[in-house]
Scaffold this motif. Structure first.
Motif, PDB file in Angstrom:
ATOM      1  N   ALA A   1       0.845  -1.194   0.000  1.00 21.35           N
ATOM      2  CA  ALA A   1       0.000   0.000   0.000  1.00 21.35           C
ATOM      3  C   ALA A   1       0.878   1.240   0.000  1.00 21.35           C
ATOM      4  CB  ALA A   1      -0.914  -0.012   1.212  1.00 21.35           C
ATOM      5  N   CYS A  74       4.619   2.668  -8.369  1.00 20.36           N
ATOM      6  CA  CYS A  74       5.311   2.438  -7.102  1.00 20.36           C
ATOM      7  C   CYS A  74       6.618   3.231  -7.076  1.00 20.36           C
ATOM      8  CB  CYS A  74       5.600   0.951  -6.937  1.00 20.36           C
ATOM      9  SG  CYS A  74       6.606   0.565  -5.486  1.00 20.36           S
ATOM     10  N   ALA A  81       0.684   1.330  -9.730  1.00 23.81           N
ATOM     11  CA  ALA A  81       0.025   1.359  -8.431  1.00 23.81           C
ATOM     12  C   ALA A  81      -1.462   1.555  -8.705  1.00 23.81           C
ATOM     13  CB  ALA A  81       0.565   2.488  -7.565  1.00 23.81           C
ATOM     14  N   ARG A  83      -5.573   1.569  -7.708  1.00 29.04           N
ATOM     15  CA  ARG A  83      -6.589   1.760  -6.678  1.00 29.04           C
ATOM     16  C   ARG A  83      -7.870   1.090  -7.142  1.00 29.04           C
ATOM     17  NH1 ARG A  83      -8.877   7.576  -4.399  1.00 29.04           N
ATOM     18  NH2 ARG A  83     -10.615   6.699  -3.221  1.00 29.04           N
ATOM     19  N   VAL A  89      -7.305   2.864  -0.734  1.00 27.27           N
ATOM     20  CA  VAL A  89      -5.858   2.609  -0.786  1.00 27.27           C
ATOM     21  C   VAL A  89      -5.400   2.316  -2.210  1.00 27.27           C
ATOM     22  CG1 VAL A  89      -4.030   1.067   0.031  1.00 27.27           C
ATOM     23  CG2 VAL A  89      -5.868   1.743   1.572  1.00 27.27           C
ATOM     24  N   ARG A  90      -4.233   2.834  -2.557  1.00 28.85           N
ATOM     25  CA  ARG A  90      -3.597   2.511  -3.838  1.00 28.85           C
ATOM     26  C   ARG A  90      -2.463   1.539  -3.536  1.00 28.85           C
ATOM     27  NH1 ARG A  90      -3.694   4.929  -8.905  1.00 28.85           N
ATOM     28  NH2 ARG A  90      -5.046   6.571  -8.098  1.00 28.85           N
ATOM     29  N   ARG A  91      -2.360   0.473  -4.334  1.00 28.02           N
ATOM     30  CA  ARG A  91      -1.388  -0.582  -4.051  1.00 28.02           C
ATOM     31  C   ARG A  91      -0.465  -0.844  -5.232  1.00 28.02           C
ATOM     32  NH1 ARG A  91      -3.121  -3.291   0.611  1.00 28.02           N
ATOM     33  NH2 ARG A  91      -5.278  -2.851   1.150  1.00 28.02           N
ATOM     34  N   CYS A  92       0.775  -1.177  -4.909  1.00 26.30           N
ATOM     35  CA  CYS A  92       1.763  -1.545  -5.918  1.00 26.30           C
ATOM     36  C   CYS A  92       1.427  -2.924  -6.477  1.00 26.30           C
ATOM     37  CB  CYS A  92       3.157  -1.555  -5.282  1.00 26.30           C
ATOM     38  SG  CYS A  92       4.414  -2.358  -6.295  1.00 26.30           S
ATOM     39  N   GLN A 101       8.372  -4.879  -0.857  1.00 24.64           N
ATOM     40  CA  GLN A 101       7.555  -6.035  -0.463  1.00 24.64           C
ATOM     41  C   GLN A 101       8.349  -7.340  -0.446  1.00 24.64           C
ATOM     42  OE1 GLN A 101       3.689  -6.225  -2.579  1.00 24.64           O
ATOM     43  NE2 GLN A 101       4.402  -4.452  -3.706  1.00 24.64           N
ATOM     44  N   ARG A 192      -2.607 -10.870  -3.984  1.00 24.37           N
ATOM     45  CA  ARG A 192      -3.562 -10.305  -3.040  1.00 24.37           C
ATOM     46  C   ARG A 192      -4.930 -10.982  -3.178  1.00 24.37           C
ATOM     47  NH1 ARG A 192      -6.709  -5.396  -2.834  1.00 24.37           N
ATOM     48  NH2 ARG A 192      -7.096  -4.886  -0.668  1.00 24.37           N
ATOM     49  N   ASP A 243      -7.377  -8.489  -9.038  1.00 25.59           N
ATOM     50  CA  ASP A 243      -6.058  -8.713  -8.433  1.00 25.59           C
ATOM     51  C   ASP A 243      -5.310  -9.828  -9.146  1.00 25.59           C
ATOM     52  OD1 ASP A 243      -6.063  -6.739  -6.476  1.00 25.59           O
ATOM     53  OD2 ASP A 243      -7.122  -7.992  -5.042  1.00 25.59           O
TER      54      ASP A 243
END
Length: 352
Positions: A1, A74, A81, A83, A89-92, A101, A192, A243
Motif C-alpha cells: 500500500a 510504485c 500502483a 486503486r 488505498v492505492r497498491r503496488c 515487499q 492479493r 487482483d
C-alpha cells in the motif's frame, strides 16, 4: 500500500516531539486540501498517533502551493500502483520484484502452506536478503549451486552458527521442494486476496500453471469467455479477479514466473474423480437457502463426488440446485436452459 506521510518541522505535542504524521490516503489529502509547504494543525489521535487535523489555508503564500499529485506507479519498483473500485488505498502491483515487499513475500513463499522449506525461516530469509544471496524466489533453488561455485563467499558452512551439517540439511530441504503441487505454488505467489482455499479452486479449475497463465492473459478483456469463466469460480468476484489478472499482466511478475518454472516441477492438479458418481466432472451451482444441509456441507459433498462447484451460472454449468428464495442465479439458469434441481432432486441424484 502506498501510504502518504506528512514530514513536519519537529513540534512537541502532548509531551512528545512529532516530526511525521499520517495522511491516510489520497482522498483524505484532497478532502483536507493539504499541500507541501502548508502550515498545519497536528493532534495525536487517541493521544498516540500524530495526524494532520487541517491545513491553515489563510496562511498559504499568495503565490499558492502546488496540489499533491498522488503517484500511479510504485516509488520503489516503478510498477503500476492501482486503486481498486470502492477502496481508498492505492497498491503496488509489482509483487514479487518490489524491494519494498520482497522480504515479506519471500517469507510468505517459504511459509507452511506454501513451499514449507524446513530451516528457511523468517530470520534466515532476512539474513540472506541483506547479504544479497536471495533476491527473488527462484534464487532459493540456486542457493546450493551458488555456494559450490563460490558466489557465496565464504561458503555457507563457514558462517557463524552454521556448519557442514546445517548447510547440507538446508540444501536437502530446498531440493525436496523443487516438486510442488499447483495449488501450493499459486498460494506461494502471494497474490492479493488469493488464500489457500482460493488457490485450490484455481488449481482445480485450470489444472496447470500454463493453463492458468494463458487464461489470465485472455481474461484481461472482460468481454471474453475467459473472464466469465474466472468469475464463475466459487468465491471469485470482480475484485479478486482484478487482483489475479493484474498480477499476471505485470511484466515483472511474468519474468519471475518464467524463472521459477525453469527451476521447479509444478505438478498439474489431479481432479478428484469418482467413476461411480453421476455428477463426476459436472459443474454445479447452489443458490437459495438449503433446508437439510448447509451450503458448506452441500459444496463439500459435491466436490467429494468429483463435481466442480461454481459461484455463478454460465453456459458451462450442468446443474443449478435451487433452495428456498433463490434469486438471480435461478433466473439466469432458466434463461440459459441449464438443468434446475430442487434440493430433494439433488439428493436423489447423488444417492442414486
Amino acid at each position: 500500500a502506498l501510504t502518504p506521510v506528512a514530514r513536519l518541522e519537529p513540534i512537541t505535542v502532548g509531551g512528545v516531539v512529532v516530526s511525521n504524521a499520517t495522511l491516510h490516503n489520497e482522498d483524505e489529502i484532497r478532502r483536507k486540501d493539504v499541500r507541501a509547504g502548508d502550515l498545519v494543525v497536528i493532534q495525536r489521535a487517541g493521544d498516540v498517533i500524530p495526524q494532520v487535523v487541517e491545513a491553515l489555508i489563510e496562511k498559504r503564500p499568495k503565490s499558492g502551493l502546488e496540489e499533491f499529485s498522488f503517484p500511479d506507479h510504485c516509488p520503489v519498483c516503478g510498477s503500476l500502483a492501482i486503486r481498486e473500485e470502492g477502496e481508498a488505498v492505492r497498491r503496488c502491483t509489482g509483487g514479487l520484484i518490489c524491494d519494498a515487499q520482497a522480504v515479506e513475500r519471500l517469507k510468505h513463499f517459504v511459509s507452511r502452506l506454501a513451499f514449507d522449506i524446513e530451516g528457511l525461516g523468517a530470520k534466515i530469509i532476512e539474513l540472506f536478503w541483506e547479504k544479497e544471496i536471495i533476491k527473488t524466489p527462484a534464487d532459493i533453488f540456486r542457493l546450493q549451486e551458488k555456494n559450490e561455485t563460490g558466489e557465496i563467499s565464504p561458503p555457507l558452512q563457514e558462517w557463524d552458527g552454521w556448519g557442514e551439517k546445517s548447510a547440507a540439511n538446508l540444501f536437502a530441504a530446498i531440493e525436496e521442494r523443487k516438486k510442488i503441487a499447483l495449488n501450493r505454488f499459486i498460494y506461494a505467489l502471494g497474490i492479493r486476496q488469493i488464500g489457500e482455499a482460493t488457490a485450490k479452486r484455481l488449481a482445480g479449475n485450470y489444472g496447470s500453471i500454463e493453463a492458468l497463465q494463458t487464461a489470465m492473459i485472455e481474461a484481461q478483456n472482460p468481454e471474453t469467455q475467459a473472464f466469465d469463466d474466472l468469475i464463475a469460480i466459487e468465491d471469485i468476484g470482480p475484485a479478486v479477479a482484478d487482483d489475479l489478472i493484474g498480477f499476471f499482466a505485470e511484466a515483472h511478475n511474468v519474468d519471475v514466473l518464467a524463472d521459477l518454472r525453469s527451476v521447479l516441477n509444478i505438478e498439474d492438479f489431479v481432479q478428484i474423480t469418482n467413476s461411480g458418481s453421476p455428477v463426476s466432472g459436472k459443474t454445479v451451482v447452489f443458490t437459495g437457502t438449503l433446508i437439510t444441509m448447509t451450503r458448506a456441507e452441500a459444496k463439500a459433498k459435491a466436490e467429494s463426488l468429483g463435481a466442480k462447484v461454481a459461484g455463478s451460472v454460465s453456459k458451462k454449468t450442468d446443474y443449478v440446485v435451487a433452495g428456498e428464495d433463490a434469486g438471480s442465479k435461478l433466473k439466469k439458469a432458466q434463461e440459459l436452459g441449464v438443468e434446475i434441481l430442487t434440493e430433494e432432486e439433488w439428493k436423489s441424484l447423488i444417492s442414486g
